[in-house]
Design a protein around this motif. Structure first.
Motif, PDB file in Angstrom:
ATOM      1  N   LEU A   1      32.020 -14.447  16.982  1.00 44.69           N
ATOM      2  CA  LEU A   1      30.896 -13.808  16.291  1.00 44.69           C
ATOM      3  C   LEU A   1      31.083 -13.986  14.796  1.00 44.69           C
ATOM      4  CD1 LEU A   1      28.544 -11.674  15.925  1.00 44.69           C
ATOM      5  CD2 LEU A   1      30.341  -9.927  16.102  1.00 44.69           C
ATOM      6  N   ARG A   2      30.010 -14.322  14.101  1.00 50.41           N
ATOM      7  CA  ARG A   2      30.066 -14.460  12.645  1.00 50.41           C
ATOM      8  C   ARG A   2      28.925 -13.642  12.028  1.00 50.41           C
ATOM      9  NH1 ARG A   2      29.923 -19.713  12.314  1.00 50.41           N
ATOM     10  NH2 ARG A   2      32.198 -19.861  12.434  1.00 50.41           N
ATOM     11  N   VAL A   3      29.288 -12.627  11.250  1.00 48.48           N
ATOM     12  CA  VAL A   3      28.317 -11.737  10.614  1.00 48.48           C
ATOM     13  C   VAL A   3      28.146 -12.155   9.159  1.00 48.48           C
ATOM     14  CG1 VAL A   3      27.747  -9.349  10.039  1.00 48.48           C
ATOM     15  CG2 VAL A   3      29.025  -9.861  12.141  1.00 48.48           C
ATOM     16  N   THR A   4      26.889 -12.227   8.691  1.00 50.82           N
ATOM     17  CA  THR A   4      26.593 -12.679   7.330  1.00 50.82           C
ATOM     18  C   THR A   4      25.918 -11.575   6.529  1.00 50.82           C
ATOM     19  OG1 THR A   4      26.283 -14.959   8.112  1.00 50.82           O
ATOM     20  CG2 THR A   4      25.392 -14.421   5.940  1.00 50.82           C
ATOM     21  N   ARG A   5      26.416 -11.357   5.319  1.00 53.16           N
ATOM     22  CA  ARG A   5      25.795 -10.422   4.378  1.00 53.16           C
ATOM     23  C   ARG A   5      25.553 -11.134   3.056  1.00 53.16           C
ATOM     24  NH1 ARG A   5      30.366  -6.684   3.760  1.00 53.16           N
ATOM     25  NH2 ARG A   5      29.088  -5.559   2.235  1.00 53.16           N
ATOM     26  N   GLU A   6      24.723 -10.502   2.208  1.00 58.97           N
ATOM     27  CA  GLU A   6      24.439 -11.060   0.880  1.00 58.97           C
ATOM     28  C   GLU A   6      24.603 -10.033  -0.228  1.00 58.97           C
ATOM     29  OE1 GLU A   6      20.554 -12.805   0.973  1.00 58.97           O
ATOM     30  OE2 GLU A   6      21.158 -14.477   2.284  1.00 58.97           O
ATOM     31  N   THR A   7      24.802  -8.761   0.131  1.00 59.31           N
ATOM     32  CA  THR A   7      24.900  -7.704  -0.872  1.00 59.31           C
ATOM     33  C   THR A   7      26.161  -6.878  -0.643  1.00 59.31           C
ATOM     34  OG1 THR A   7      23.597  -6.175   0.477  1.00 59.31           O
ATOM     35  CG2 THR A   7      22.401  -7.539  -1.124  1.00 59.31           C
ATOM     36  N   THR A   8      26.631  -6.232  -1.714  1.00 63.64           N
ATOM     37  CA  THR A   8      27.778  -5.324  -1.658  1.00 63.64           C
ATOM     38  C   THR A   8      27.380  -4.037  -2.369  1.00 63.64           C
ATOM     39  OG1 THR A   8      28.795  -5.955  -3.767  1.00 63.64           O
ATOM     40  CG2 THR A   8      29.275  -7.348  -1.856  1.00 63.64           C
ATOM     41  N   LEU A   9      28.289  -3.061  -2.394  1.00 64.50           N
ATOM     42  CA  LEU A   9      28.082  -1.833  -3.166  1.00 64.50           C
ATOM     43  C   LEU A   9      28.800  -1.894  -4.503  1.00 64.50           C
ATOM     44  CD1 LEU A   9      28.372   0.961  -0.436  1.00 64.50           C
ATOM     45  CD2 LEU A   9      26.315  -0.133  -1.352  1.00 64.50           C
TER      46      LEU A   9
ATOM     47  N   ASN B   1      28.766  -2.746  -8.101  1.00 64.21           N
ATOM     48  CA  ASN B   1      27.773  -3.027  -9.149  1.00 64.21           C
ATOM     49  C   ASN B   1      28.197  -4.156 -10.078  1.00 64.21           C
ATOM     50  OD1 ASN B   1      26.057  -1.003  -8.238  1.00 64.21           O
ATOM     51  ND2 ASN B   1      27.015   0.570  -9.534  1.00 64.21           N
ATOM     52  N   ALA B   2      29.492  -4.442 -10.139  1.00 59.80           N
ATOM     53  CA  ALA B   2      29.979  -5.518 -11.001  1.00 59.80           C
ATOM     54  C   ALA B   2      29.893  -6.879 -10.318  1.00 59.80           C
ATOM     55  CB  ALA B   2      31.418  -5.242 -11.424  1.00 59.80           C
ATOM     56  N   ASP B   3      29.569  -6.895  -9.032  1.00 63.45           N
ATOM     57  CA  ASP B   3      29.497  -8.143  -8.271  1.00 63.45           C
ATOM     58  C   ASP B   3      28.090  -8.715  -8.390  1.00 63.45           C
ATOM     59  OD1 ASP B   3      29.674 -10.247  -6.535  1.00 63.45           O
ATOM     60  OD2 ASP B   3      30.269  -9.064  -4.793  1.00 63.45           O
ATOM     61  N   THR B   4      27.931  -9.774  -9.170  1.00 67.02           N
ATOM     62  CA  THR B   4      26.613 -10.386  -9.395  1.00 67.02           C
ATOM     63  C   THR B   4      26.380 -11.615  -8.522  1.00 67.02           C
ATOM     64  OG1 THR B   4      27.488 -11.705 -11.238  1.00 67.02           O
ATOM     65  CG2 THR B   4      26.532  -9.547 -11.770  1.00 67.02           C
ATOM     66  N   ASP B   5      27.362 -11.961  -7.715  1.00 70.62           N
ATOM     67  CA  ASP B   5      27.234 -13.112  -6.827  1.00 70.62           C
ATOM     68  C   ASP B   5      26.476 -12.697  -5.562  1.00 70.62           C
ATOM     69  OD1 ASP B   5      27.486 -15.432  -5.369  1.00 70.62           O
ATOM     70  OD2 ASP B   5      29.564 -15.033  -4.773  1.00 70.62           O
ATOM     71  N   THR B   6      25.296 -13.233  -5.353  1.00 70.33           N
ATOM     72  CA  THR B   6      24.456 -12.880  -4.199  1.00 70.33           C
ATOM     73  C   THR B   6      24.437 -13.973  -3.141  1.00 70.33           C
ATOM     74  OG1 THR B   6      22.478 -13.726  -5.321  1.00 70.33           O
ATOM     75  CG2 THR B   6      22.982 -11.371  -5.578  1.00 70.33           C
ATOM     76  N   SER B   7      25.368 -14.925  -3.217  1.00 68.81           N
ATOM     77  CA  SER B   7      25.431 -15.960  -2.191  1.00 68.81           C
ATOM     78  C   SER B   7      25.940 -15.352  -0.891  1.00 68.81           C
ATOM     79  CB  SER B   7      26.334 -17.107  -2.633  1.00 68.81           C
ATOM     80  OG  SER B   7      27.632 -16.632  -2.926  1.00 68.81           O
ATOM     81  N   PRO B   8      25.509 -15.877   0.254  1.00 67.25           N
ATOM     82  CA  PRO B   8      25.932 -15.309   1.538  1.00 67.25           C
ATOM     83  C   PRO B   8      27.447 -15.374   1.725  1.00 67.25           C
ATOM     84  CG  PRO B   8      24.076 -16.822   1.818  1.00 67.25           C
ATOM     85  CD  PRO B   8      24.572 -17.005   0.421  1.00 67.25           C
ATOM     86  N   PHE B   9      27.990 -14.371   2.416  1.00 70.68           N
ATOM     87  CA  PHE B   9      29.412 -14.376   2.764  1.00 70.68           C
ATOM     88  C   PHE B   9      29.542 -13.883   4.197  1.00 70.68           C
ATOM     89  CE2 PHE B   9      28.267 -10.540   0.524  1.00 70.68           C
ATOM     90  CZ  PHE B   9      28.872  -9.500   1.200  1.00 70.68           C
TER      91      PHE B   9
END
Length: 324
Positions: free
Chosen positions: A220-228, A230-238
């Protein structure tokens, strides 16, 4: 992997930090579990993983009274307490390194492997125990195994597994297993293959209930694009990748916990979706559906509470970050 690669350990007063190239894991004794799972700078845990005993009640469960008979497991799903912790470093058991025991360690401790096991006691009558153990290899691979100890006198289980919540919603997930939604007694129509699911779909029943199960899964591979952060400006999928260990597993990946689904009497009462609720199952009760007025699930698809159950998966170590 370089044979000289080692884990870096930090023995805190109430935590054990384990880190390496592109990953950092934090085990919290006071919270009773793995408090932080960071890969390539991205946090994957909102709360510590917990034993999972409940799947939301279905129409058929209500019809045959199963949820009333097994209601203790809803309490266990919500309130099981961590009652014991054991730590091994390079395969050797050590005294639990909380303060002041941790003062014997330096700031440059290393190891090839770390094992941490948390034991949970259920608030059932009679009670039983569940362990969740974590094995960290030097490459960041994390083997997660949970064992349920069978005890006579308890009602049948709705499910057994490990539940973790991510800080933000997933944009979707990919998996190798059976197509569509499957359950132990609803697998014949599933076609083996590799599949992508966009978002975190919840079946729009008028009364929210169990949904979204996937049986016989290899990975299983789960993909997100946002974090909590606020200093993380990288919105690429992880991504976070979970693979079978000793045998295939079942999973559900939803925006709600079973108790949130249980609490809503109509679909519009569900809360705003904020997080991803990923549950890895080693045992799942069938859903039945022979009729909705009293027929029980067929005998092969029950989960006996007086038998041991286990689930084991591998959370893969991180690949190199695209940003280097």
């Amino acid at each position: 992997m370089d044979a000289g690669t080692k884990l870096k350990l930090v023995y805190g007063d109430v935590t054990l930090g384990v880190s390496g190239s592109n990953f950092r894991y934090l085990f919290a004794y006071d919270r009773g579990g793995l408090e932080s799972l960071v890969q390539n700078g991205k946090e994957w845990l909102y709360r510590v993983p917990q034993p999972a005993f409940w799947r939301a009640t279905t129409d058929n469960d209500r019809g045959n009274g199963f949820s009333l008979k097994s209601a203790q497991w809803l309490g266990a799903d919500l309130f099981s307490a961590c009652t014991a912790i054991a730590v091994k470093v390079d395969g050797h058991a050590i005294e639990l390194p909380i303060a002041p025991v941790n003062n014997q360690y330096s700031a440059i401790e290393t190891a090839q492997s770390v094992d941490v096991q948390f034991t949970y006691t259920t608030p059932t009558v009679p009670s039983t125990t569940v362990t969740i153990s974590y094995h960290v290899g030097a490459d960041g691979q994390l083997v997660v195994r949970s064992r349920y100890r069978g005890v006579a006198g308890l009602p049948e289980l709705p499910a057994f597994g490990i539940r973790l919540c991510t800080p933000t919603l997933a944009t979707g997930f990919d998996y190798q297993g059976l197509s569509g939604e499957t359950y132990p007694d609803r697998m014949a129509g599933g076609v083996a293959g590799t599949y992508h699911v966009a978002g975190l779909p919840v079946t729009p029943y008028m009364v929210p209930q169990e949904c979204g199960m996937h049986m016989a899964t290899q990975w299983l591979r789960v993909t997100r694009e946002t974090t909590l952060n606020n200093a993380d400006t990288d919105t690429s999928p992880f991504e976070l990748t979970i693979r079978q260990d000793q045998s295939p597993f079942a999973f559900s990946c939803l925006p709600y916990t079973p108790s949130e689904l249980e609490n809503a009497t109509h679909i519009e009462e569900l809360p705003v979706a904020r997080r991803t609720v990923l549950t890895i199952f080693g045992a799942v009760r069938g859903v039945g559906g022979i009729d909705s007025w009293g027929a029980d699930v067929e005998a092969p698809y029950h989960i006996a509470s007086d038998e041991d159950h286990e689930v084991s998966v591998i959370i893969e170590g991180p690949v190199a970050s695209p940003r280097g």
